[in-house]
Write a protein that holds these residues in place. Structure first.
Motif, PDB file in Angstrom:
ATOM      1  N   ALA A   3     -35.450  39.304   4.070  1.00 53.69           N
ATOM      2  CA  ALA A   3     -35.364  38.738   2.734  1.00 53.69           C
ATOM      3  C   ALA A   3     -36.170  37.576   2.624  1.00 53.69           C
ATOM      4  O   ALA A   3     -36.929  37.436   1.533  1.00 53.69           O
ATOM      5  N   ALA A   4     -36.499  36.738   3.613  1.00 51.36           N
ATOM      6  CA  ALA A   4     -37.586  35.726   3.371  1.00 51.36           C
ATOM      7  C   ALA A   4     -38.914  36.314   3.098  1.00 51.36           C
ATOM      8  O   ALA A   4     -39.805  35.431   2.433  1.00 51.36           O
ATOM      9  N   ARG A   5     -39.298  37.377   3.654  1.00 47.73           N
ATOM     10  CA  ARG A   5     -40.553  37.766   3.500  1.00 47.73           C
ATOM     11  C   ARG A   5     -40.510  38.575   2.190  1.00 47.73           C
ATOM     12  O   ARG A   5     -41.482  38.579   1.431  1.00 47.73           O
ATOM     13  N   GLY A   6     -39.407  38.907   1.836  1.00 50.65           N
ATOM     14  CA  GLY A   6     -39.392  39.637   0.462  1.00 50.65           C
ATOM     15  C   GLY A   6     -39.479  38.650  -0.675  1.00 50.65           C
ATOM     16  O   GLY A   6     -40.037  38.748  -1.779  1.00 50.65           O
ATOM     17  N   ARG A   7     -38.943  37.497  -0.484  1.00 49.49           N
ATOM     18  CA  ARG A   7     -39.026  36.290  -1.585  1.00 49.49           C
ATOM     19  C   ARG A   7     -40.680  36.241  -1.685  1.00 49.49           C
ATOM     20  O   ARG A   7     -41.142  35.580  -2.683  1.00 49.49           O
ATOM     21  N   ASP A  31     -39.405  44.652   1.914  1.00 51.34           N
ATOM     22  CA  ASP A  31     -38.903  43.219   2.168  1.00 51.34           C
ATOM     23  C   ASP A  31     -38.449  42.925   0.794  1.00 51.34           C
ATOM     24  O   ASP A  31     -37.343  42.262   0.639  1.00 51.34           O
ATOM     25  N   LEU A  32     -39.126  43.200  -0.193  1.00 54.69           N
ATOM     26  CA  LEU A  32     -38.976  42.690  -1.744  1.00 54.69           C
ATOM     27  C   LEU A  32     -37.607  43.420  -2.026  1.00 54.69           C
ATOM     28  O   LEU A  32     -36.850  42.839  -2.595  1.00 54.69           O
ATOM     29  N   TYR A  82     -34.679  41.338  -0.318  1.00 53.68           N
ATOM     30  CA  TYR A  82     -34.792  40.103  -1.054  1.00 53.68           C
ATOM     31  C   TYR A  82     -33.982  40.158  -2.426  1.00 53.68           C
ATOM     32  O   TYR A  82     -33.041  39.622  -2.459  1.00 53.68           O
ATOM     33  N   SER A 125     -30.360  40.816  -1.888  1.00 57.94           N
ATOM     34  CA  SER A 125     -29.509  39.511  -1.342  1.00 57.94           C
ATOM     35  C   SER A 125     -29.454  38.489  -2.534  1.00 57.94           C
ATOM     36  O   SER A 125     -28.463  37.502  -2.326  1.00 57.94           O
TER      37      SER A 125
END
Length: 163
Positions: free
Chosen positions: A55-59, A155-156, A159, A162
């Motif tokens: 989720a952090a990478r998706g952000r 990953d996006l 995110y 989430s």
């Protein structure tokens, strides 16, 4: 121990075995070995750590794909109308007559809050999943996802789910 009252596992074991269970306890050398063994055990992995990392990478991917251009602010919407590649002449709610010409304006940019619970996606429900929308955005009409690698797109999606 849940209370944190024992400075070492050995102190906890002595208290538990002798005082709570009425046992005699372990010899000092055995208690030290038990402490060393317990101290050597790896911490159990978090069941959500990988999801949090994705989720952090998706952000980051969200920013890279310029999603925040439209999905901005606290509610993740700028409340504008945008063409995300689904406009057509047969969408009467989207038309505006201007000197007899039909002008397609776009759809209201929705908030992304609670997105994972609102499938299907888009104004007409044409995208069953977020994966379908993110991976099927060929013309970059819905964010510039062509700049993202396959793992970044994955990953996006994590995110977005989430939010």
């Amino acid at each position: 121990h849940w209370s944190g009252e024992f400075p070492t596992i050995g102190d906890f074991n002595v208290h538990t075995v002798r005082e709570r269970m009425g046992g005699v306890g372990l010899a000092k050398v055995d208690a030290d070995r038990l402490d060393a063994f317990i101290g050597s055990l790896p911490t159990a992995p978090s069941p959500i750590a990988k999801t949090l990392e994705a989720a952090a990478r998706g952000r980051v991917a969200f920013e890279k794909a310029q999603c925040a251009t439209c999905h901005a602010g606290e509610l993740l919407t700028d409340n504008s109308s945008r063409d995300v590649g689904t406009l057509n002449i047969h969408s009467p709610v989207l038309t505006q007559r201007d000197n007899g010409m039909v002008v397609l304006k776009g759809f209201n940019v929705p908030s992304l809050k609670g997105l994972s619970r609102s499938a299907p996606y888009l104004h007409d429900g044409s995208e069953a999943t977020l994966e379908a929308r993110v991976f099927g955005n060929g013309a970059d009409k819905h964010g510039v996802t062509s700049t993202l690698s396959e793992p970044e797109k994955t990953d996006l999606v994590v995110y977005l789910k989430s939010l």
